[in-house]
Design a protein around this motif. Structure first.
Motif, mmCIF file in Angstrom:
data_model
loop_
_atom_site.group_PDB
_atom_site.id
_atom_site.type_symbol
_atom_site.label_atom_id
_atom_site.label_comp_id
_atom_site.label_asym_id
_atom_site.label_seq_id
_atom_site.Cartn_x
_atom_site.Cartn_y
_atom_site.Cartn_z
ATOM 1 N N ASN A 194 -1.539 -1.658 -3.954
ATOM 2 C CA ASN A 194 -2.801 -0.977 -3.621
ATOM 3 C C ASN A 194 -4.078 -1.769 -3.910
ATOM 4 O OD1 ASN A 194 -1.300 1.108 -2.718
ATOM 5 N ND2 ASN A 194 -1.623 2.436 -4.487
ATOM 6 N N ASP B 51 1.271 5.483 -1.652
ATOM 7 C CA ASP B 51 0.586 6.609 -2.264
ATOM 8 C C ASP B 51 1.186 6.861 -3.651
ATOM 9 O OD1 ASP B 51 -1.024 8.717 -2.623
ATOM 10 O OD2 ASP B 51 -0.009 10.061 -1.211
ATOM 11 N N ALA C 73 0.859 -1.183 0.000
ATOM 12 C CA ALA C 73 0.000 0.000 0.000
ATOM 13 C C ALA C 73 0.895 1.232 0.000
ATOM 14 C CB ALA C 73 -0.908 -0.002 1.231
#
Ligand code: GTP
Ligand code: MG
Length: 335
Positions: A133, A81, A79
Motif C-alpha cells: 500500500n 485492503d 495494493a
C-alpha cells in the motif's frame, strides 16, 4: 561562497556530447533484461492473485519510472485492503507463498521503516522488494515516467547524474546523501528552469489524471504525447546540460534560502515552507520538495557532515566539467 562564481561554459563543450551519450547508452537495460523483469512480474502477480483475488500488484521505483539502469532491483507494491496493523501478517503469508514457489532468499522484514518482503528469482537472477500500500510511490513513479516521455534529455541527464552519484558514493541515504528519486527530481526541476524551458510543469497544467491517496490529491496533465515538441526551442545538448547542472549545484543554488519544487516548476523559499530550522531530525540543509507529499523534504536525510561531502562533490564535478581534458572518465572515478 554560494554566488562566488558561476562559470562560463567552455566553448568546446560539444565535443563531449558523443562520449556522454555513449555512457548513457551503456547504462540502459536491454530488451532482454526488460523481458526478464516482466516475466518475474507476471509470475509474482499470478501467485498473489491466487491468494488475494482482489489485490493489485504495481511496479514503482526505477523499473517503473524509466530511470532504471541495467541490473536494477525491482520495487513492487501490493495494493490490498488491509489495516496498517495487519500488514505484517500479509507479509509473512506472502513470504511463505514465495518460498513454496522456489524463489530464493525470501525474507519478510516486518519491522523495517517500510516493511517489505525481499526475494531473488533464481531463473532470471533478479532481486525484488515487495511493500504494501505505498500508493503514493506508484503515483510519483508515473509522474517521473511521464516527464521522461516529454524530452529525451531528461533521461540522458538523470542517468548520467545517477551514475555519477553511485560512482562517487553520494547515493546512500543511510549515510546522509540523496536517494535516486531525489536526484531525478533535481534533474526535472533543473530542466524546468532552463530558458527556454526543456520541461513544462505538469502539475500546474490542466489535469487529465487525478487520484486522491491518503487525503492528498495527486493531479497533473498526463497526455504527454501532446508535449513532444515542448523542449524544441531549447537546443542545448547533453554535455552543456551536464555542465550546467553541476555548475548550478556547485555555485548557483542558494542553499540557505531556497527549496526546489517540481510541483510548482519554481523555486520556493524555505521561509514560506517553514523549513528554516531543524525540527526533530529534519535539518533542511538542501531542500527538495516531494511533488505530492509537500511537507516532505527529500533532503531531510542530509546532515551537517554529509552536506559538506555533497557540496564538495558538486564542486568537484563542476571543476572537472570546466577544466579536465577527459571529464567523461574523471567524473565517474570511484571515490
Ligand atoms: P535505483 O534503485 O537507485 O536505481 O533508483 P529508484 O528509482 O528505485 O529510487 P529509490 O530507491 O530512491 O526509490 C524508489 C521509489 O520509491 C521512488 O521511485 C519513489 O517512487 C519512492 N520513493 C523513494 N523515496 C521516497 C520518498 O522519500 N518519498 C516518497 N513519497 N517516495 C519515495
Ligand atoms: Mg530501486
Amino acid at each position: 561562497r554560494i554566488f562566488r562564481r558561476q562559470m562560463q561554459c567552455r566553448f568546446d563543450i560539444d565535443r563531449l556530447n558523443a562520449p556522454f551519450l555513449a555512457i548513457y547508452d551503456s547504462l540502459i537495460p536491454t530488451e532482454e533484461e526488460k523481458a526478464k523483469q516482466n516475466q518475474l512480474f507476471t509470475l509474482l502477480e499470478t501467485l498473489i492473485t491466487k491468494e488475494w483475488p482482489e489485490a493489485q500488484l504495481y511496479v514503482y521505483g526505477s523499473c517503473g519510472n524509466s530511470f532504471g539502469v541495467s541490473k536494477s532491483d525491482i520495487d513492487l507494491c501490493l495494493a490490498i485492503d488491509v489495516a496498517d496493523d495487519n500488514k505484517s501478517e500479509i507479509l509473512l503469508r506472502l513470504a511463505d507463498i514465495l518460498q513454496s514457489d522456489n524463489l530464493q532468499n525470501v525474507q519478510a522484514l516486518t519491522r523495517a521503516r517500510v516493511p517489505i518482503v525481499k526475494l531473488m528469482d533464481p531463473v532470471t537472477g533478479i532481486s525484488c522488494d515487495i511493500c504494501i500500500n505505498n500508493v503514493l510511490a506508484v503515483i510519483n513513479t508515473k509522474l517521473l515516467r511521464d516527464y521522461a516521455k516529454i524530452d529525451a534529455r531528461l533521461r540522458q541527464l538523470a542517468f548520467i547524474v545517477k551514475h555519477w552519484a553511485k560512482s562517487r558514493g553520494v547515493n546512500e541515504t543511510y549515510q546522509g546523501t540523496l536517494s535516486s528519486y531525489a536526484y531525478v527530481l533535481m534533474c526535472i526541476h533543473f530542466l524546468q528552469q532552463r530558458r527556454p524551458a526543456v520541461l513544462p510543469c505538469l502539475q500546474e497544467m490542466q489535469s487529465t489524471y487525478s487520484v486522491t491517496v491518503e487525503n492528498i490529491e495527486c493531479a497533473f496533465f498526463d497526455q504527454v504525447d501532446k508535449l513532444r515538441d515542448f523542449g524544441s526551442h531549447n537546443r542545448e545538448p547533453i554535455a552543456k546540460l551536464v555542465w550546467a547542472f553541476f555548475n548550478y549545484w556547485a555555485y548557483g543554488h542558494d542553499y540557505a534560502n531556497s527549496v526546489i519544487s517540481v510541483r510548482t516548476g519554481s523555486m520556493l523559499s524555505k521561509r514560506e515552507k517553514d523549513w528554516t530550522r531543524r525540527i526533530g531530525n529534519d535539518r533542511h540543509l538542501i531542500c527538495i520538495e516531494d511533488p505530492f507529499e509537500i511537507s516532505h523534504d527529500l533532503g531531510r536525510v542530509v546532515d551537517k557532515y554529509s552536506i559538506k561531502v555533497l557540496r564538495e562533490e558538486f564542486e568537484r564535478a563542476a571543476e572537472i566539467m570546466q577544466y579536465d581534458a577527459n571529464p567523461c572518465v574523471k567524473l565517474f572515478e570511484p571515490y
